[in-house]
Design a protein around this motif. Sequence first.
Motif, PDB file in Angstrom:
ATOM      1  N   HIS A  83      15.638  -0.279  31.789  1.00 48.01           N
ATOM      2  CA  HIS A  83      14.558  -1.081  32.351  1.00 48.01           C
ATOM      3  C   HIS A  83      15.162  -2.383  32.876  1.00 48.01           C
ATOM      4  O   HIS A  83      15.715  -3.170  32.107  1.00 48.01           O
ATOM      5  N   GLY A  84      15.083  -2.587  34.181  1.00 46.71           N
ATOM      6  CA  GLY A  84      15.666  -3.779  34.778  1.00 46.71           C
ATOM      7  C   GLY A  84      14.975  -5.044  34.300  1.00 46.71           C
ATOM      8  O   GLY A  84      13.766  -5.053  34.019  1.00 46.71           O
ATOM      9  N   ALA A  85      15.748  -6.122  34.193  1.00 46.35           N
ATOM     10  CA  ALA A  85      15.174  -7.388  33.726  1.00 46.35           C
ATOM     11  C   ALA A  85      15.963  -8.572  34.266  1.00 46.35           C
ATOM     12  O   ALA A  85      17.159  -8.454  34.582  1.00 46.35           O
ATOM     13  N   LEU A  86      15.276  -9.694  34.352  1.00 46.67           N
ATOM     14  CA  LEU A  86      15.865 -10.951  34.813  1.00 46.67           C
ATOM     15  C   LEU A  86      15.246 -12.062  33.967  1.00 46.67           C
ATOM     16  O   LEU A  86      14.055 -12.333  34.058  1.00 46.67           O
TER      17      LEU A  86
ATOM     18  N   LEU B 174      13.190 -25.378  42.219  1.00 48.96           N
ATOM     19  CA  LEU B 174      14.316 -24.491  42.510  1.00 48.96           C
ATOM     20  C   LEU B 174      13.919 -23.021  42.504  1.00 48.96           C
ATOM     21  O   LEU B 174      14.640 -22.179  43.030  1.00 48.96           O
ATOM     22  N   ILE B 175      12.780 -22.717  41.881  1.00 52.80           N
ATOM     23  CA  ILE B 175      12.297 -21.342  41.854  1.00 52.80           C
ATOM     24  C   ILE B 175      10.861 -21.303  42.366  1.00 52.80           C
ATOM     25  O   ILE B 175      10.138 -22.306  42.330  1.00 52.80           O
ATOM     26  N   GLN B 176      10.476 -20.149  42.874  1.00 55.48           N
ATOM     27  CA  GLN B 176       9.098 -19.953  43.318  1.00 55.48           C
ATOM     28  C   GLN B 176       8.281 -19.491  42.120  1.00 55.48           C
ATOM     29  O   GLN B 176       8.514 -18.422  41.564  1.00 55.48           O
ATOM     30  N   LYS B 177       7.358 -20.329  41.702  1.00 48.08           N
ATOM     31  CA  LYS B 177       6.634 -20.075  40.456  1.00 48.08           C
ATOM     32  C   LYS B 177       5.797 -18.808  40.514  1.00 48.08           C
ATOM     33  O   LYS B 177       5.174 -18.488  41.519  1.00 48.08           O
ATOM     34  N   GLY B 178       5.774 -18.116  39.367  1.00 44.24           N
ATOM     35  CA  GLY B 178       4.990 -16.901  39.246  1.00 44.24           C
ATOM     36  C   GLY B 178       3.722 -17.143  38.450  1.00 44.24           C
ATOM     37  O   GLY B 178       2.991 -18.100  38.694  1.00 44.24           O
ATOM     38  N   ILE B 179       3.508 -16.320  37.438  1.00 50.66           N
ATOM     39  CA  ILE B 179       2.302 -16.382  36.613  1.00 50.66           C
ATOM     40  C   ILE B 179       2.591 -17.166  35.339  1.00 50.66           C
ATOM     41  O   ILE B 179       3.492 -16.820  34.577  1.00 50.66           O
ATOM     42  N   SER B 180       1.852 -18.232  35.100  1.00 49.42           N
ATOM     43  CA  SER B 180       2.043 -19.042  33.895  1.00 49.42           C
ATOM     44  C   SER B 180       1.616 -18.255  32.656  1.00 49.42           C
ATOM     45  O   SER B 180       0.583 -17.588  32.655  1.00 49.42           O
ATOM     46  N   LEU B 181       2.435 -18.350  31.601  1.00 49.34           N
ATOM     47  CA  LEU B 181       2.122 -17.671  30.351  1.00 49.34           C
ATOM     48  C   LEU B 181       2.009 -18.659  29.191  1.00 49.34           C
ATOM     49  O   LEU B 181       1.042 -18.642  28.442  1.00 49.34           O
TER      50      LEU B 181
ATOM     51  N   GLY C 238       6.037  -0.660  35.912  1.00 44.91           N
ATOM     52  CA  GLY C 238       4.611  -0.541  36.191  1.00 44.91           C
ATOM     53  C   GLY C 238       3.830  -1.787  35.856  1.00 44.91           C
ATOM     54  O   GLY C 238       2.740  -2.010  36.396  1.00 44.91           O
ATOM     55  N   ASN C 239       4.377  -2.623  34.966  1.00 41.64           N
ATOM     56  CA  ASN C 239       3.736  -3.908  34.690  1.00 41.64           C
ATOM     57  C   ASN C 239       3.809  -4.764  35.953  1.00 41.64           C
ATOM     58  O   ASN C 239       4.873  -4.894  36.560  1.00 41.64           O
ATOM     59  N   PRO C 240       2.691  -5.369  36.373  1.00 39.13           N
ATOM     60  CA  PRO C 240       2.696  -6.170  37.604  1.00 39.13           C
ATOM     61  C   PRO C 240       3.701  -7.323  37.576  1.00 39.13           C
ATOM     62  O   PRO C 240       4.077  -7.837  38.627  1.00 39.13           O
ATOM     63  N   LEU C 241       4.159  -7.732  36.377  1.00 35.38           N
ATOM     64  CA  LEU C 241       5.071  -8.869  36.261  1.00 35.38           C
ATOM     65  C   LEU C 241       6.542  -8.463  36.210  1.00 35.38           C
ATOM     66  O   LEU C 241       7.421  -9.324  36.212  1.00 35.38           O
ATOM     67  N   HIS C 242       6.838  -7.155  36.185  1.00 36.17           N
ATOM     68  CA  HIS C 242       8.197  -6.724  35.845  1.00 36.17           C
ATOM     69  C   HIS C 242       9.225  -6.982  36.941  1.00 36.17           C
ATOM     70  O   HIS C 242      10.426  -7.019  36.678  1.00 36.17           O
ATOM     71  N   ASP C 243       8.788  -7.166  38.181  1.00 33.95           N
ATOM     72  CA  ASP C 243       9.740  -7.307  39.280  1.00 33.95           C
ATOM     73  C   ASP C 243      10.362  -8.694  39.390  1.00 33.95           C
ATOM     74  O   ASP C 243      11.430  -8.842  39.971  1.00 33.95           O
ATOM     75  N   GLY C 244       9.718  -9.704  38.864  1.00 29.57           N
ATOM     76  CA  GLY C 244      10.245 -11.063  38.989  1.00 29.57           C
ATOM     77  C   GLY C 244      11.053 -11.475  37.780  1.00 29.57           C
ATOM     78  O   GLY C 244      11.425 -10.663  36.937  1.00 29.57           O
TER      79      GLY C 244
ATOM     80  N   HIS D 209      11.874 -21.608  28.237  1.00 30.21           N
ATOM     81  CA  HIS D 209      12.279 -22.973  27.881  1.00 30.21           C
ATOM     82  C   HIS D 209      12.103 -23.126  26.377  1.00 30.21           C
ATOM     83  O   HIS D 209      10.990 -22.968  25.858  1.00 30.21           O
ATOM     84  N   GLY D 210      13.187 -23.405  25.686  1.00 30.97           N
ATOM     85  CA  GLY D 210      13.097 -23.502  24.233  1.00 30.97           C
ATOM     86  C   GLY D 210      12.711 -22.166  23.637  1.00 30.97           C
ATOM     87  O   GLY D 210      13.369 -21.150  23.862  1.00 30.97           O
ATOM     88  N   ASN D 211      11.623 -22.146  22.898  1.00 31.14           N
ATOM     89  CA  ASN D 211      11.150 -20.913  22.263  1.00 31.14           C
ATOM     90  C   ASN D 211       9.925 -20.333  22.953  1.00 31.14           C
ATOM     91  O   ASN D 211       9.216 -19.505  22.385  1.00 31.14           O
ATOM     92  N   THR D 212       9.693 -20.773  24.190  1.00 30.04           N
ATOM     93  CA  THR D 212       8.475 -20.403  24.912  1.00 30.04           C
ATOM     94  C   THR D 212       8.783 -19.673  26.213  1.00 30.04           C
ATOM     95  O   THR D 212       9.703 -20.060  26.952  1.00 30.04           O
ATOM     96  N   ILE D 213       8.014 -18.614  26.486  1.00 28.25           N
ATOM     97  CA  ILE D 213       8.044 -17.984  27.804  1.00 28.25           C
ATOM     98  C   ILE D 213       7.091 -18.787  28.680  1.00 28.25           C
ATOM     99  O   ILE D 213       5.872 -18.731  28.508  1.00 28.25           O
ATOM    100  N   ILE D 214       7.641 -19.557  29.586  1.00 32.37           N
ATOM    101  CA  ILE D 214       6.834 -20.432  30.437  1.00 32.37           C
ATOM    102  C   ILE D 214       6.039 -19.631  31.461  1.00 32.37           C
ATOM    103  O   ILE D 214       4.844 -19.853  31.667  1.00 32.37           O
ATOM    104  N   SER D 215       6.728 -18.690  32.117  1.00 28.89           N
ATOM    105  CA  SER D 215       6.077 -17.930  33.180  1.00 28.89           C
ATOM    106  C   SER D 215       6.824 -16.638  33.452  1.00 28.89           C
ATOM    107  O   SER D 215       7.962 -16.446  33.001  1.00 28.89           O
ATOM    108  N   ALA D 216       6.179 -15.748  34.194  1.00 29.53           N
ATOM    109  CA  ALA D 216       6.790 -14.470  34.580  1.00 29.53           C
ATOM    110  C   ALA D 216       6.562 -14.253  36.073  1.00 29.53           C
ATOM    111  O   ALA D 216       5.788 -14.978  36.705  1.00 29.53           O
ATOM    112  N   ALA D 217       7.252 -13.265  36.626  1.00 34.45           N
ATOM    113  CA  ALA D 217       7.155 -12.935  38.060  1.00 34.45           C
ATOM    114  C   ALA D 217       7.604 -14.090  38.947  1.00 34.45           C
ATOM    115  O   ALA D 217       7.104 -14.254  40.055  1.00 34.45           O
ATOM    116  N   ASN D 218       8.536 -14.896  38.442  1.00 34.90           N
ATOM    117  CA  ASN D 218       9.097 -15.970  39.259  1.00 34.90           C
ATOM    118  C   ASN D 218      10.098 -15.398  40.266  1.00 34.90           C
ATOM    119  O   ASN D 218      10.763 -14.397  39.999  1.00 34.90           O
TER     120      ASN D 218
END
Length: 207
Positions: free
Chosen positions: A89-92, A104-111, A127-133, A138-147
């Motif tokens: 499963h590809g990931a970034l 510096l990045i194009q913001k995706g969906i805030s989490l 198949g998850n709509p967020l998986h392509d970005g 930051h720290g212990n938090t997932i700030i956003s996805a699909a960036n």
Amino acid sequence: MENMECDSSPLQDQLTATMRDIRDDLNASIDIVNEENNCLLCKLEDIKKKCLTMEAIASSFYLECYLSAYTDKYSEIARCTLHLSQNNHGALIVIERENSLEGLIQKGISLGAQLTAPLLESIFYPGNPLHDGAVLVHGNTIISAANVLPLTAQNITGKKLGTRHRAALGLSEISDALVLVVSEETGRVSFALEGALYPITNVTSLQ
């Protein structure tokens, strides 16, 4: 590469042993280079393979060093990366460090969600709509996805890089972020830092 202190680990022992093995091979090769009945080509090929192994072991060891000062969730990231790799499963995954990535990045969906391995894995499930970005941590938090990350302009001879790898390199060239990449085609794991891409020898060693 920045300076840091890393605790001793089995990976460090493997790295030291591999370096000594390469040193011994080189010394032996020097001794026979002028012997007409010996051809060094096979030996040099073996040394080349050992050098690639050494690079991968070093990458595995230093990855934890680079991450540990910026997140307490290293084991969660490692567990997720292992599972993603095993399933191709590809990931970034972008780990923000000292410098802000604002602009510096194009913001995706805030989490704004606590980082856990199951959550990271679910984001990159096909198949998850967020998986392509890219996921931003930051720290212990997932700030956003699909960036969306900037792509590198590097032309790396002998290497065919997919979009994820080019994006990882691109962001690492203009920031101090560390970017983890899992290849969808091969399951191989690498990380980008300061404009260079480093392979991980064995993802089970990340846990």
